[in-house]
Design an enzyme around this catalytic site. Structure first.
Site, PDB file in Angstrom:
ATOM      1  N   CYS A  40     -42.944  21.015  35.064  1.00  0.00           N
ATOM      2  CA  CYS A  40     -44.309  20.779  34.593  1.00  0.00           C
ATOM      3  C   CYS A  40     -44.956  19.633  35.351  1.00  0.00           C
ATOM      4  CB  CYS A  40     -44.253  20.478  33.097  1.00  0.00           C
ATOM      5  SG  CYS A  40     -45.817  19.955  32.401  1.00  0.00           S
ATOM      6  N   GLN A  60     -60.982   8.541  24.471  1.00  0.00           N
ATOM      7  CA  GLN A  60     -59.708   8.107  25.012  1.00  0.00           C
ATOM      8  C   GLN A  60     -58.554   8.847  24.329  1.00  0.00           C
ATOM      9  OE1 GLN A  60     -59.121   6.294  27.583  1.00  0.00           O
ATOM     10  NE2 GLN A  60     -60.868   4.945  27.906  1.00  0.00           N
ATOM     11  N   GLU A 111     -76.305   7.666  28.537  1.00  0.00           N
ATOM     12  CA  GLU A 111     -75.353   8.774  28.617  1.00  0.00           C
ATOM     13  C   GLU A 111     -76.072  10.055  29.029  1.00  0.00           C
ATOM     14  OE1 GLU A 111     -72.449  11.443  28.702  1.00  0.00           O
ATOM     15  OE2 GLU A 111     -72.104   9.277  28.563  1.00  0.00           O
ATOM     16  N   CYS A 147     -60.203   4.444  35.071  1.00  0.00           N
ATOM     17  CA  CYS A 147     -58.899   5.103  35.020  1.00  0.00           C
ATOM     18  C   CYS A 147     -58.411   5.451  36.416  1.00  0.00           C
ATOM     19  CB  CYS A 147     -58.960   6.361  34.153  1.00  0.00           C
ATOM     20  SG  CYS A 147     -60.105   7.621  34.759  1.00  0.00           S
TER      21      CYS A 147
END
Length: 457
Positions: free
Chosen positions: A80, A290, A340, A413
């Site tokens: 995987c 998150q 946004e 990230c």
């Protein structure tokens, strides 16, 4: 003597790379990426791919192992592609992730930066993920949900995933069985035919809510829709007692984007709830949230403290999502202006801000960051950005520099794009004062980092 594809050689590994492989070098200096290796190991490998500037090797025998090497706990780990670091003890994983952030700043930022003392460990390293996105394909003649095998789009069927939250860890196998039994065809990305292309699972770690969404490559026929409503949903509810809602998302594109713009509920209202104390949020299957709720609180608290440094009064937040970080920022700021683009998230942010009693402190602007930031009026003490993995556009960076806030807090990230954008901020006179990284994704190579930049030395 130069190595060639198929050769077997003994290599000594050096540092870890951003994809979880370790870097080694042949005696001629050729860079070789070795997946499944750890720094400082001596490994016999086979060269499986040879390029002009690098090669990829497959480990065959570990001659000298790192003291932090451990046995993977998932039986699918070798196949995987979901996790990359299960062969490392968890404390070592955190050190490696700190090293990845340091390396990105050394290679890309290429200027002095504050020491990164540690990578904050996750409160839990198993059953921590509140979200799973699993491609659906044909494996063994059946419709199967799973993860892609490493470096391919071959489906590795998943019955249970030990890093998914307990409420959803066994759901992939259940969904595969139900879809197969009801005759729902999987999507074939090569031919563009078939129906279901992704399974999205989300849960509220504190509320127990479970959301299940199936991403469809086309509209369901009348018969398929009836089968979904009257047979699929009841079977899902009987196997998943915490199931709050089931949705269909439509993605008609031929690319690798997971979700499309339109979602409709099959059961429930299409939303789930989660608590990030002291706040509570509602969101849908397409929203950014998150994946590690407990660690997200630590990240947001750290980012907010950085944003308030120096007596911040007015905060501009870009890429605000459904308003999670927005609410944390508003606790210590006189006002927050949140921008946004994704409209479903904008609607959720409005309701979340109101539900948490912060409407008087938060102004919401809908639309792309690049279009809206140019027209913003007023002085901002701090600009906070939490962009996607690709980082900020140059236009967004230029506009932030034009605003000239005292502080810029950057959450990322992706250490590489963070270091790249940090170099652009440095050109504009901003210097990094504090760097903290958090392990939001145990057993993967990914790491979350927050940096505070200030204007002037």
């Amino acid at each position: 003597m130069a190595v060639n594809q198929g050769d077997r050689v003994v290599l000594r590994t050096e540092k870890i790379s951003s994809d979880g492989s370790c870097i080694a070098r042949t005696s001629e200096g050729l860079v070789v990426f070795v997946p499944g290796a750890l720094p400082g190991e001596e490994i016999r490998v086979r060269i499986v791919r040879k390029k002009r500037e690098y090669a990829i090797a497959e480990p065959e025998e570990i001659l000298l192992a790192h003291s932090g090497r451990s046995l993977p706990f998932c039986p699918l780990y070798e196949r995987c592609g979901g996790c990359q670091l299960q062969h490392a003890e968890y404390t070592l994983q955190c050190r490696l992730k700190r090293d990845i952030v340091r390396d990105a700043f050394e290679r890309i930022y290429r200027a002095p930066f504050p020491d990164i003392v540690s990578c904050g460990p996750s409160p839990r390293d198993r059953n921590y993920r509140n979200k799973g996105s699993l491609p659906i394909g044909n494996a063994g003649g059946r419709t199967q949900a799973g993860y892609y095998a490493r470096r391919s789009h071959d489906i590795v069927p998943v019955v249970s995933c030990p890093v998914l939250a307990k409420e959803i860890c066994d759901v992939p196998g259940t969904v595969s069985d139900i879809l197969s039994s009801l005759g729902f065809p999987s999507y074939d990305e090569k031919t563009g035919k078939g129906l279901f292309r992704h399974l999205i699972l989300r849960c509220g770690s504190s509320t127990g809510n479970v959301l299940l969404s199936l991403v469809a490559a086309r509209r369901l026929s009348k018969a398929e829709k009836e089968r979904a409503e009257h047979r699929l949903v009841p079977l899902l509810r009987s196997h998943c007692p915490n199931l709050r809602t089931v949705t269909l998302n439509y993605n008609f594109s031929g690319n690798n984007v997971i979700v499309g713009e339109k979602t409709e509920p099959l059961f429930g209202d299409g939303l789930i709830e989660e608590e990030l104390p002291p706040f509570r949020f509602r969101f849908d299957s397409t929203a950014f949230f998150q994946v590690n709720s407990e660690q997200a609180v630590r990240l947001y608290e750290a980012a907010s403290r950085m944003a308030w440094a120096g007596g911040t009064e007015k905060v501009l937040e870009l890429y605000s999502g459904i308003g999670t970080l927005t609410c944390f920022l508003a606790e210590g700021a006189s006002s927050v202006t949140a921008v946004e683009e994704w409209m479903p998230s904008v609607e959720r942010m409005k309701s979340n801000v109101e539900a948490n009693g912060l409407s008087g402190k938060i102004k919401i602007i809908a639309g792309p960051v690049e279009e809206n930031i140019r027209s913003l009026k007023g002085d901002f003490d701090t600009v906070v950005v939490d962009p996607p993995r690709t980082g900020c556009s140059r236009e967004a960076i230029r506009s932030i520099l034009t605003i000239a806030p005292r502080n810029i807090v950057y959450i990322s990230c992706n250490p590489a794009t963070l270091a790249r954008d940090g170099a652009l901020l440095l050109e504009g006179g901003y210097f990094p004062r504090e760097i903290k990284c958090f392990d939001m994704f145990p057993h993967t190579v990914h790491v979350e980092t927050v940096v505070r930049f200030t204007l002037g030395e």
